[in-house]
Design an enzyme around this catalytic site. Structure first.
Site, PDB file in Angstrom:
ATOM      1  N   SER A 162       0.886  -1.150   0.070  1.00  0.00           N
ATOM      2  CA  SER A 162      -0.165  -0.242   0.097  1.00  0.00           C
ATOM      3  C   SER A 162       0.827   1.185  -0.068  1.00  0.00           C
ATOM      4  CB  SER A 162      -0.854   0.040   1.346  1.00  0.00           C
ATOM      5  OG  SER A 162      -0.242  -0.036   2.418  1.00  0.00           O
ATOM      6  N   HIS A 163       2.234   1.133   0.505  1.00  0.00           N
ATOM      7  CA  HIS A 163       3.039   2.252   0.166  1.00  0.00           C
ATOM      8  C   HIS A 163       4.277   2.139  -0.998  1.00  0.00           C
ATOM      9  CE1 HIS A 163       0.250   2.952   3.557  1.00  0.00           C
ATOM     10  NE2 HIS A 163       0.903   4.257   3.338  1.00  0.00           N
ATOM     11  N   ARG A 193       1.757   4.309  -4.482  1.00  0.00           N
ATOM     12  CA  ARG A 193       1.543   5.748  -4.168  1.00  0.00           C
ATOM     13  C   ARG A 193       2.114   6.711  -5.387  1.00  0.00           C
ATOM     14  NH1 ARG A 193      -2.243   6.531  -0.374  1.00  0.00           N
ATOM     15  NH2 ARG A 193      -1.910   5.105   1.371  1.00  0.00           N
ATOM     16  N   ALA A 213       5.525   4.312   4.041  1.00  0.00           N
ATOM     17  CA  ALA A 213       5.644   3.376   5.378  1.00  0.00           C
ATOM     18  C   ALA A 213       6.635   4.168   6.267  1.00  0.00           C
ATOM     19  CB  ALA A 213       5.906   2.158   5.053  1.00  0.00           C
ATOM     20  N   ALA A 264      -0.484   2.246  11.436  1.00  0.00           N
ATOM     21  CA  ALA A 264      -1.523   3.318  11.537  1.00  0.00           C
ATOM     22  C   ALA A 264      -2.271   3.264  12.685  1.00  0.00           C
ATOM     23  CB  ALA A 264      -2.756   3.209  10.325  1.00  0.00           C
ATOM     24  N   GLU A 278      -4.571   0.648   2.673  1.00  0.00           N
ATOM     25  CA  GLU A 278      -5.065  -0.678   2.794  1.00  0.00           C
ATOM     26  C   GLU A 278      -6.742  -0.894   2.571  1.00  0.00           C
ATOM     27  OE1 GLU A 278      -3.279  -3.576   3.365  1.00  0.00           O
ATOM     28  OE2 GLU A 278      -1.410  -2.210   4.096  1.00  0.00           O
ATOM     29  N   LYS A 294      -8.761   4.277  23.045  1.00  0.00           N
ATOM     30  CA  LYS A 294      -7.297   4.021  23.502  1.00  0.00           C
ATOM     31  C   LYS A 294      -6.350   4.600  22.125  1.00  0.00           C
ATOM     32  CE  LYS A 294      -8.062   0.817  26.789  1.00  0.00           C
ATOM     33  NZ  LYS A 294      -7.649  -0.560  27.427  1.00  0.00           N
ATOM     34  N   ARG A 313       5.187 -13.935  16.807  1.00  0.00           N
ATOM     35  CA  ARG A 313       6.234 -13.783  15.924  1.00  0.00           C
ATOM     36  C   ARG A 313       6.421 -12.144  16.236  1.00  0.00           C
ATOM     37  NH1 ARG A 313       5.141 -10.033  11.710  1.00  0.00           N
ATOM     38  NH2 ARG A 313       3.026 -10.366  10.706  1.00  0.00           N
ATOM     39  N   LEU A 314       7.676 -11.669  15.992  1.00  0.00           N
ATOM     40  CA  LEU A 314       8.100 -10.373  16.117  1.00  0.00           C
ATOM     41  C   LEU A 314       7.528  -9.664  14.944  1.00  0.00           C
ATOM     42  CD1 LEU A 314      11.672 -10.449  17.619  1.00  0.00           C
ATOM     43  CD2 LEU A 314       9.298 -10.196  18.855  1.00  0.00           C
ATOM     44  N   GLU A 339       8.950  -9.332  10.767  1.00  0.00           N
ATOM     45  CA  GLU A 339       9.503 -10.570  10.385  1.00  0.00           C
ATOM     46  C   GLU A 339       8.859 -10.874   9.152  1.00  0.00           C
ATOM     47  OE1 GLU A 339       9.571 -13.372  14.215  1.00  0.00           O
ATOM     48  OE2 GLU A 339       8.839 -14.402  12.572  1.00  0.00           O
ATOM     49  N   ARG A 379       7.969  -8.601   6.694  1.00  0.00           N
ATOM     50  CA  ARG A 379       8.739  -8.119   5.666  1.00  0.00           C
ATOM     51  C   ARG A 379      10.087  -8.617   5.387  1.00  0.00           C
ATOM     52  NH1 ARG A 379      10.598  -3.621   7.027  1.00  0.00           N
ATOM     53  NH2 ARG A 379      10.496  -3.265   9.137  1.00  0.00           N
TER      54      ARG A 379
HETATM   55  P1  NDP Z   1      -0.666  -3.536   9.846  1.00  0.00           P
HETATM   56  O1  NDP Z   1      -1.651  -3.531  10.588  1.00  0.00           O
HETATM   57  O2  NDP Z   1      -0.520  -4.360   8.467  1.00  0.00           O
HETATM   58  O3  NDP Z   1       0.931  -4.189  10.632  1.00  0.00           O
HETATM   59  C1  NDP Z   1       1.138  -3.538  11.818  1.00  0.00           C
HETATM   60  C2  NDP Z   1       2.403  -4.015  12.393  1.00  0.00           C
HETATM   61  O4  NDP Z   1       2.117  -5.048  13.085  1.00  0.00           O
HETATM   62  C3  NDP Z   1       3.416  -4.246  11.427  1.00  0.00           C
HETATM   63  O5  NDP Z   1       4.837  -3.825  11.923  1.00  0.00           O
HETATM   64  C4  NDP Z   1       3.326  -5.655  11.442  1.00  0.00           C
HETATM   65  O6  NDP Z   1       4.724  -6.445  11.004  1.00  0.00           O
HETATM   66  C5  NDP Z   1       2.816  -6.090  12.830  1.00  0.00           C
HETATM   67  N1  NDP Z   1       2.154  -7.264  12.595  1.00  0.00           N
HETATM   68  C6  NDP Z   1       1.243  -7.673  12.028  1.00  0.00           C
HETATM   69  N2  NDP Z   1       0.730  -8.850  12.430  1.00  0.00           N
HETATM   70  C7  NDP Z   1       1.348  -9.637  13.386  1.00  0.00           C
HETATM   71  C8  NDP Z   1       1.550 -10.706  14.220  1.00  0.00           C
HETATM   72  N3  NDP Z   1       0.878 -11.628  13.999  1.00  0.00           N
HETATM   73  N4  NDP Z   1       2.547 -10.567  15.362  1.00  0.00           N
HETATM   74  C9  NDP Z   1       3.401  -9.617  15.428  1.00  0.00           C
HETATM   75  N5  NDP Z   1       3.270  -8.440  14.642  1.00  0.00           N
HETATM   76  C10 NDP Z   1       2.273  -8.550  13.581  1.00  0.00           C
HETATM   77  O7  NDP Z   1       0.055  -2.239   9.528  1.00  0.00           O
HETATM   78  P2  NDP Z   1      -1.265  -0.716   9.174  1.00  0.00           P
HETATM   79  O8  NDP Z   1      -2.269  -1.198   8.064  1.00  0.00           O
HETATM   80  O9  NDP Z   1      -1.614  -0.228  10.420  1.00  0.00           O
HETATM   81  O10 NDP Z   1      -0.123   0.093   8.254  1.00  0.00           O
HETATM   82  C11 NDP Z   1       0.296  -0.027   7.277  1.00  0.00           C
HETATM   83  C12 NDP Z   1       1.384   0.951   6.549  1.00  0.00           C
HETATM   84  O11 NDP Z   1       0.676   2.059   6.154  1.00  0.00           O
HETATM   85  C13 NDP Z   1       2.477   1.367   7.672  1.00  0.00           C
HETATM   86  O12 NDP Z   1       3.688   0.960   7.147  1.00  0.00           O
HETATM   87  C14 NDP Z   1       2.174   2.602   8.050  1.00  0.00           C
HETATM   88  O13 NDP Z   1       3.428   3.437   8.343  1.00  0.00           O
HETATM   89  C15 NDP Z   1       1.556   3.096   6.388  1.00  0.00           C
HETATM   90  N6  NDP Z   1       0.940   4.623   6.758  1.00  0.00           N
HETATM   91  C16 NDP Z   1       1.450   5.777   6.367  1.00  0.00           C
HETATM   92  C17 NDP Z   1       0.829   6.790   6.425  1.00  0.00           C
HETATM   93  C18 NDP Z   1       1.342   8.090   6.110  1.00  0.00           C
HETATM   94  O14 NDP Z   1       0.743   9.203   5.976  1.00  0.00           O
HETATM   95  N7  NDP Z   1       2.855   8.026   5.599  1.00  0.00           N
HETATM   96  C19 NDP Z   1      -0.474   6.976   6.989  1.00  0.00           C
HETATM   97  C20 NDP Z   1      -1.077   5.529   7.568  1.00  0.00           C
HETATM   98  C21 NDP Z   1      -0.098   4.571   7.587  1.00  0.00           C
HETATM   99  P3  NDP Z   1       5.198  -7.004   9.641  1.00  0.00           P
HETATM  100  O15 NDP Z   1       5.274  -5.877   8.730  1.00  0.00           O
HETATM  101  O16 NDP Z   1       6.141  -7.770   9.877  1.00  0.00           O
HETATM  102  O17 NDP Z   1       3.794  -7.562   9.031  1.00  0.00           O
END
Ligand code: NDP
Length: 342
Positions: free
Chosen positions: A47-48, A52, A123, A180, A188, A231, A303-304, A307, A309
């Site tokens: 998505s980024h 974009r 992102a 976000a 997304e 929250k 998982r962390l 991971e 990515r």
């Molecule tokens: P996600 O909900 O997809 O993910 C959020 C975080 O949670 C990630 O770091 C992800 O790691 C982690 N995660 C997901 N599943 C698990 C799991 N099962 N266990 C542990 N960690 C997990 O992200 P969003 O949809 O909220 O955001 C997507 C992107 O949009 C981001 O990069 C954000 O910066 C970008 N964004 C940018 C904006 C701008 O104005 N520039 C505005 C809004 C959003 P992993 O990547 O490893 O899955």
């Protein structure tokens, strides 16, 4: 499934670089932004990535973003760095300023970077990951334009206001979360609309303030909700204050008032904090924290963050890019085929 075209990472970079240059960017500006776009596609931050690029092009065509920005650094105190982004896109400002932040955090133990006068639509993990790769912990946030209703409201006031946090790890990639503060990033939701999926309940409201799972209704005239109710709304408000009030940049509602409505990223700021565990915790912090991660990962199902990515990053093959998106980008270029047919 929508049609896709396989593109190698070099082609993704070249397409973005060429498109940006054709719309006025100089080498440094195009290189920094194309690199951000390519790395998003590489890591599966779809998505980024190229998604974009049309919006960045809109901001160049309307004259809102400066294609030849030369960000200016001011060392306000030993621990406070200010970067005036000269109205360019955020990656060139980050590329210019982050080395100064690293030096300050290494020497002072803690340092803050205030980036102003930029256009951020990417992102947020690249900036904090770069700091964690230098053995620093880091936090970053940006606001945007109103898209999220505060708790109790049905009208947009906060941006989707992402936050990212990175923690350095010895002999391993950093732990990085990037999210976000909305239930989902608008990118997304737009992708779900493009691909015809519904979104989970609680993602947003339609134009009449009614809950909906139809991403089209949220993206067009509706509103996103914060994650976790009040929250998440509190964290979104914190982002407005750190990336707006604290650094004398726009709040999301001000960014919208000032924006020319071209569909590109508005002008705004970014708050980045870097912390040096070597100075705050002293010797032994790496092992102490590794033990913590080990214990956490022993729990089944964990998982962390980051991971996914990093797994994607191991794959050096082609990425499958939406064909309609490629057509849109190509329609803005003189000869995209030279790159696409390589
Ligand atoms: P996600 O909900 O997809 O993910 C959020 C975080 O949670 C990630 O770091 C992800 O790691 C982690 N995660 C997901 N599943 C698990 C799991 N099962 N266990 C542990 N960690 C997990 O992200 P969003 O949809 O909220 O955001 C997507 C992107 O949009 C981001 O990069 C954000 O910066 C970008 N964004 C940018 C904006 C701008 O104005 N520039 C505005 C809004 C959003 P992993 O990547 O490893 O899955």
């Amino acid at each position: 499934m929508p049609a896709t075209i396989p593109l190698k990472l070099e082609q993704i970079f070249a397409l973005a670089y060429q498109a940006l240059c054709e719309h006025g960017c100089d080498h440094d500006n195009a290189d920094a932004l194309a690199d951000t776009i390519m790395r998003a596609e590489r890591d599966g931050s779809v998505s980024h990535g190229l998604f974009r690029l049309p919006a960045y092009i809109k901001a160049l065509k309307s004259g809102k973003a400066n294609p030849t920005a030369k960000p200016k650094i001011t060392q306000a105190t030993a621990a406070l760095i200010k970067c005036h982004g000269d109205n360019g896109f955020a990656p060139i400002a980050q590329r210019t300023a982050i080395p100064h932040l690293i030096t300050a955090a290494k020497t002072q133990g803690i340092a803050m970077l205030a980036i102003t006068h930029t256009h951020h639509m990417a992102a947020l993990w690249p900036e904090v990951e770069a700091l964690a790769e230098q053995n620093l912990a880091a936090f970053a946030c940006v606001s945007y334009m109103p898209a999220v209703a505060p708790a109790g409201a049905t009208k947009a006031f906060f941006g989707t206001n992402p936050i990212s946090f990175a923690w350095p790890r010895k002999n391993n990639f950093p732990m990085v979360f990037d999210m976000a503060t909305a239930s989902q990033a608008m990118g997304e939701v737009q992708l779900a609309a493009r691909e015809g999926h519904s979104v989970p309940e609680g993602t947003g409201l339609d134009a009449n303030g009614k809950p909906t799972t139809d991403p089209e209704k949220i993206a067009n005239g509706g509103v996103l909700l914060p994650f976790g109710g009040y929250k998440g709304a509190a964290i979104a408000m914190m982002v407005e204050l750190l990336a707006g009030g604290l650094i004398n940049e726009s709040f999301s509602y001000e960014a919208k008032q000032r924006d020319n409505g071209d569909g590109g990223p508005p002008q705004g700021g970014q708050f980045i904090l870097a912390l040096n565990p070597q100075r705050t915790a002293g010797e032994g912090w790496e092992k102490h924290c590794e033990d913590f991660f080990t214990k956490l990962l022993e729990l089944e199902g964990t998982r962390l963050p980051g991971e996914r990515r990093h797994k994607n990053r191991q794959d050096t093959g082609a990425r499958h890019i939406n064909k309609a998106l490629i057509d849109t980008i190509a329609s803005e270029m003189k000869d995209a085929d030279k790159i696409l047919k390589k």
